[in-house]
Design an enzyme around this catalytic site. Structure first.
Site, PDB file in Angstrom:
ATOM      1  N   LYS A  52       0.848  -1.201   0.000  1.00 19.32           N
ATOM      2  CA  LYS A  52       0.000   0.000   0.000  1.00 19.32           C
ATOM      3  C   LYS A  52       0.877   1.241   0.000  1.00 19.32           C
ATOM      4  O   LYS A  52       0.644   2.211  -0.734  1.00 19.32           O
ATOM      5  CB  LYS A  52      -0.948  -0.010   1.209  1.00 19.32           C
ATOM      6  CG  LYS A  52      -2.089  -1.012   1.046  1.00 19.32           C
ATOM      7  CD  LYS A  52      -2.904  -1.253   2.309  1.00 19.32           C
ATOM      8  CE  LYS A  52      -3.963  -2.319   2.042  1.00 19.32           C
ATOM      9  NZ  LYS A  52      -4.736  -2.730   3.210  1.00 19.32           N
ATOM     10  N   GLN A  96      -4.837  -1.288   9.347  1.00 17.16           N
ATOM     11  CA  GLN A  96      -4.836  -2.641   8.791  1.00 17.16           C
ATOM     12  C   GLN A  96      -5.486  -3.620   9.773  1.00 17.16           C
ATOM     13  O   GLN A  96      -5.162  -3.629  10.957  1.00 17.16           O
ATOM     14  CB  GLN A  96      -3.385  -3.051   8.469  1.00 17.16           C
ATOM     15  CG  GLN A  96      -3.250  -4.364   7.727  1.00 17.16           C
ATOM     16  CD  GLN A  96      -3.818  -4.342   6.311  1.00 17.16           C
ATOM     17  OE1 GLN A  96      -3.848  -3.300   5.659  1.00 17.16           O
ATOM     18  NE2 GLN A  96      -4.288  -5.470   5.835  1.00 17.16           N
ATOM     19  N   ASP A 119     -11.228   3.025   3.753  1.00 17.16           N
ATOM     20  CA  ASP A 119     -11.703   1.640   3.743  1.00 17.16           C
ATOM     21  C   ASP A 119     -13.216   1.554   3.553  1.00 17.16           C
ATOM     22  O   ASP A 119     -13.736   0.496   3.206  1.00 17.16           O
ATOM     23  CB  ASP A 119     -11.383   0.978   5.096  1.00 17.16           C
ATOM     24  CG  ASP A 119     -10.137   0.123   5.047  1.00 17.16           C
ATOM     25  OD1 ASP A 119      -9.859  -0.468   3.997  1.00 17.16           O
ATOM     26  OD2 ASP A 119      -9.445   0.046   6.085  1.00 17.16           O
TER      27      ASP A 119
HETATM   28  N1  GUN Z   1      -7.285  -6.607   6.029  1.00 14.93           N
HETATM   29  C1  GUN Z   1      -7.635  -7.363   4.964  1.00 14.93           C
HETATM   30  N2  GUN Z   1      -8.271  -6.608   4.035  1.00 14.93           N
HETATM   31  C2  GUN Z   1      -8.337  -5.355   4.537  1.00 14.93           C
HETATM   32  C3  GUN Z   1      -8.869  -4.131   4.049  1.00 14.93           C
HETATM   33  O1  GUN Z   1      -9.451  -4.045   2.947  1.00 14.93           O
HETATM   34  N3  GUN Z   1      -8.715  -3.050   4.867  1.00 14.93           N
HETATM   35  C4  GUN Z   1      -8.117  -3.133   6.083  1.00 14.93           C
HETATM   36  N4  GUN Z   1      -8.033  -2.028   6.816  1.00 14.93           N
HETATM   37  N5  GUN Z   1      -7.615  -4.259   6.568  1.00 14.93           N
HETATM   38  C5  GUN Z   1      -7.720  -5.352   5.801  1.00 14.93           C
END
Ligand code: GUN
Length: 282
Positions: A52, A96, A119
């Site tokens: 990311k 995350q 998100d």
């Molecule tokens: N963990 C797995 N997928 C995601 C996501 O799309 N966003 C976040 N914040 N954590 C994750």
């Protein structure tokens, strides 16, 4: 059978975003900023966060990853989020998941300013999406929906079967499909005759986390199959779809890896740009 190349489509989307970020820089003399927070040492999360950060930089955004030990106090995390909420250089905040057990995920999500919630997990965004109003859309379902649109422009009236009812994937995916006028059946691991449900589908979204659950004889000839699963098995990473069998009957199918995965990060960057534009226009 069309093999839906998520890697290529995501690269194209990032290219468009790079251009847009550069134009925004000229216009506003600043660029969107993404802050990703990682708590703990989960190996998969570490890779996701690194990617990311890397891709955000690649499209020209400001990007920062904050890494904390697993024993971080909840209050310290909430205070940091409050600080980022007030920081004008931060357009998007992502914490995350999963978080260590002693940290209340709900509290964390609700502390993020919904205007910086890239998100789309904040209740304000969840509510807006389900009411059909403007909102941040969770990155993975948004990515699936872009992939679907690449192979079928008009989804109206199609019967979509979503396997999985999570807040991250299944539920928001359902909302997006409804917006496209699909008839949607939501199924999950407790559904009685999943095979019969899948056989009726023009579109299958498999997001349940069970390796190779969807078999060749579960799929109607010509159906579009989107595989959200990333499952570690003895034979390596596999999706929720038995790829070899299903590729013989489906009209279009996403591979794992190289399907939905790359789209998730590209959509996160797109959401960050959208959050930035909203704050700049106010
Ligand atoms: N963990 C797995 N997928 C995601 C996501 O799309 N966003 C976040 N914040 N954590 C994750």
């Amino acid at each position: 059978m069309i093999l839906i190349d998520g890697k290529k489509i995501a690269a194209e989307l990032r290219e468009e975003l790079k251009k847009e970020v550069s134009e925004l820089k000229t216009k506003h003399n600043t660029v969107p900023g993404l802050t990703v927070i990682l708590v703990g040492e989960d190996p998969a999360s570490k890779i996701y966060v690194k990617n990311k950060e890397k891709f955000a930089k690649e499209v020209g955004m400001n990007s920062e990853a904050l890494r904390y030990p697993a024993d971080l106090e909840e209050k310290t995390l909430l205070n940091k989020i409050e600080e980022l909420n007030k920081d004008n250089n931060v357009s998007g905040i992502l914490v995350q998941l999963p978080l260590p057990k002693h940290i209340d995920k709900r509290k964390v999500i609700e502390t993020i300013d919904h205007r910086k919630d890239v998100d789309g997990f904040h209740p304000m965004n969840v509510g807006n999406l389900s009411s059909g109003y403007d909102s941040s859309i969770p990155c993975t379902p948004l990515g699936c929906s872009l992939l679907l649109k690449k192979v079928e422009k008009n989804l109206s009236g199609k019967h979509a079967v979503v396997i999985g009812r999570s807040n991250l994937n299944g539920k928001p995916m359902t909302q997006l499909l409804l917006k496209e006028n699909c008839t949607v059946t939501i199924t999950h691991s407790k559904t009685k005759d999943l095979k019969a449900e899948c056989l009726r589908a023009d579109i299958i979204i498999a997001a349940v986390g069970i390796p190779e659950l969807v078999k060749g004889d579960w799929v109607k000839k010509g159906a579009i199959v989107i595989d959200v699963g990333i499952n570690k098995t003895e034979k390596g990473i596999v999706g929720d779809v038995a790829f070899d069998e299903v590729s013989k009957v489906a009209g279009a199918l996403t591979p794992v890896p190289g399907g939905v995965g790359p789209m998730t990060i590209a959509c996160l960057l797109s959401n960050t740009v959208e959050c930035f534009k909203k704050t700049q226009s106010k």
